[in-house]
Enzyme design. Structure first.
Site, short mmCIF file in Angstrom:
data_model
loop_
_atom_site.label_atom_id
_atom_site.label_comp_id
_atom_site.label_asym_id
_atom_site.label_seq_id
_atom_site.Cartn_x
_atom_site.Cartn_y
_atom_site.Cartn_z
N ASP A 230 0.84 -1.20 0.00
CA ASP A 230 0.00 0.00 0.00
C ASP A 230 0.87 1.25 0.00
O ASP A 230 2.07 1.21 0.34
CB ASP A 230 -0.92 0.01 1.23
CG ASP A 230 -2.03 -1.03 1.13
OD1 ASP A 230 -2.32 -1.47 0.00
OD2 ASP A 230 -2.58 -1.39 2.19
N TYR A 296 5.96 -9.40 7.63
CA TYR A 296 5.54 -8.03 7.90
C TYR A 296 5.87 -7.65 9.35
O TYR A 296 5.91 -8.50 10.24
CB TYR A 296 4.02 -7.89 7.73
CG TYR A 296 3.50 -8.20 6.36
CD1 TYR A 296 3.32 -7.20 5.41
CD2 TYR A 296 3.14 -9.51 6.02
CE1 TYR A 296 2.80 -7.48 4.15
CE2 TYR A 296 2.63 -9.81 4.76
CZ TYR A 296 2.46 -8.80 3.84
OH TYR A 296 1.96 -9.08 2.60
N TYR A 365 -4.28 -10.00 3.14
CA TYR A 365 -4.35 -8.58 3.46
C TYR A 365 -4.13 -8.40 4.96
O TYR A 365 -4.97 -8.81 5.77
CB TYR A 365 -5.71 -8.01 3.04
CG TYR A 365 -5.93 -7.96 1.55
CD1 TYR A 365 -5.50 -6.88 0.79
CD2 TYR A 365 -6.58 -9.01 0.90
CE1 TYR A 365 -5.71 -6.83 -0.59
CE2 TYR A 365 -6.79 -8.96 -0.48
CZ TYR A 365 -6.36 -7.88 -1.22
OH TYR A 365 -6.57 -7.83 -2.56
#
Length: 400
Positions: A230, A296, A365
């Site tokens: 993003d 992440y 996501y």
């Protein structure tokens, strides 16, 4: 006797007006080469034939004038000022010529190489010598197209894309991966976008492509990434794999180490590229499916305070059923995807703030894994901890 009868029929059909290439080609199935002219010379010597001085009835002189055709091609290439090391030749021939060649094959009841294939090959040989290059049937740098249907051959040169592969780091937030046209004016320029035609001043694509376009004199570019992060997410670690496609490059002999230095200097700390190398068309497809996992780091804000022992529940996260998030539903198919959380670790920043390190399958996501997206993602961190959770910072640490 088989050869002699075929020869008699061929000379009768053509009125003995036949060039060496066409003569040899009609015997390529029974007389060894190398090449059709060599076969023709064998026939002339064996049967004491005279070489025809008339225009060939089959190729209409095209094969005998290929050096002149090569002059047209050379002039075109030099005018374009191209760098290349491989080429491929294609041609368009008059229908009448193709029909004549095929009808003769049918009359003689033979299956031999087509005239079009020979013209392409023989012109390719001449150009190969003139430009000291190679013929490449799969991934040529340029494709030379010659139209023989006009009085003089018409030449076009198709410049195939150049592909450069590497990895990029995105070191700051607020940059999209690819150029994002203004939603209002669709890239035309308007007051909303300050007449730039873009939603954001720059992108990873533009920062990478601009120095490469300058060096290659390409007409445009396309960026192919192994997924995307993003706009508000950094890409750290070893970076994300990508392939940059440069359209119609006039220069191909570029120093990729110097290009990488130029990109990183041009980007001024926004992004960094690593491990640049020349690549192929296939790689732009392969890298899109070559990321089996991602790691992440997420900073998470909880609505309520939570006991440290309750965080052990996070280890139960495994198979996640995720309906297309609301924030991307306008550009993604509405379906339920199943992805796995492979590993999860956490650090407590304060009673309402966590740092999570998540290893997941590609395509999960993360923001919605944390928030639950109003029940569209199950299970979620919000659900498991029984308190609303929000991702306030996200970094990609590794793309596997």
């Amino acid at each position: 006797m088989k050869t002699e009868k075929r020869l008699e029929k061929l000379l009768d059909i053509t009125g003995e007006s036949i060039c060496l290439n066409c003569l040899g080609r009609k015997f390529s199935d029974i007389i060894p080469g190398p090449g059709n002219r060599k076969r023709a010379e064998t026939l002339i010597k064996t049967f004491k034939l005279k070489k025809s001085s008339n225009k060939c009835k089959i190729c209409k002189g095209i094969l005998e004038d290929l050096e002149k055709t090569a002059d047209y091609v050379e002039e075109k290439i030099k005018k374009l000022n191209l760098e290349f090391s491989t080429l491929l030749v294609g041609s368009r021939l008059p229908e009448e010529l193709l029909s004549t060649d095929e009808n003769i094959n049918n009359h003689l009841n033979i299956e031999v190489e087509s005239i079009k294939k020979e013209i392409n090959r023989e012109l390719g040989k001449i150009l190969k010598e003139r430009f000291n290059c190679k013929v490449d049937f799969k991934n040529p740098d340029i494709i030379v197209k010659v139209d023989f249907r006009t009085l003089e051959p018409q030449v076009w040169v198709q410049i195939n894309p150049l592909f450069i592969e590497g990895r990029y780091k995105k070191l700051i937030r607020g940059i999209p991966q690819t150029k994002w046209p203004c939603r209002k004016c669709k890239g035309q320029g308007c007051p909303r976008c300050n007449f730039t035609g873009k939603m954001y001043p720059t992108s990873v694509e533009e920062l990478v492509a601009e120095p490469v376009l300058k060096a290659t004199q390409g007409s445009g570019s396309k960026f192919h990434g192994a997924g995307r992060e993003d706009i508000d997410v950094r890409m750290l670690g070893k970076g994300r794999p990508f392939v940059l496609e440069i359209k119609e490059p006039k220069k191909r002999k570029i120093n990729l180490k110097e290009i990488a230095d130029e990109i990183n200097k041009f980007a001024k700390g926004k992004i960094e590229v690593l491990n640049l190398k020349f690549s192929t068309r296939n790689r732009k497809v392969e890298i899109k499916t070559s990321s089996p996992y991602k790691i992440y780091r997420a900073k998470v804000k909880l609505k309520d305070e939570i006991e440290p022992s309750a965080l052990e529940k996070l280890k139960s996260l495994n198979l996640i059923k995720q309906r297309t998030p609301k924030r991307v539903s306008h550009r993604r198919a509405d379906k339920i995807r199943k992805r796995k959380v492979i590993d999860i670790k956490w650090n407590i920043i304060d009673s309402k703030t966590l740092e999570l390190i998540l290893k997941t399958e590609g395509g999960l996501y993360i923001k919605e894994l944390i928030s639950g997206d109003d029940g569209r993602t199950k299970p979620s961190i919000s659900e498991i901890l029984n308190t609303p959770a929000e991702c306030i910072e996200l970094d990609v640490l590794e793309v596997g």
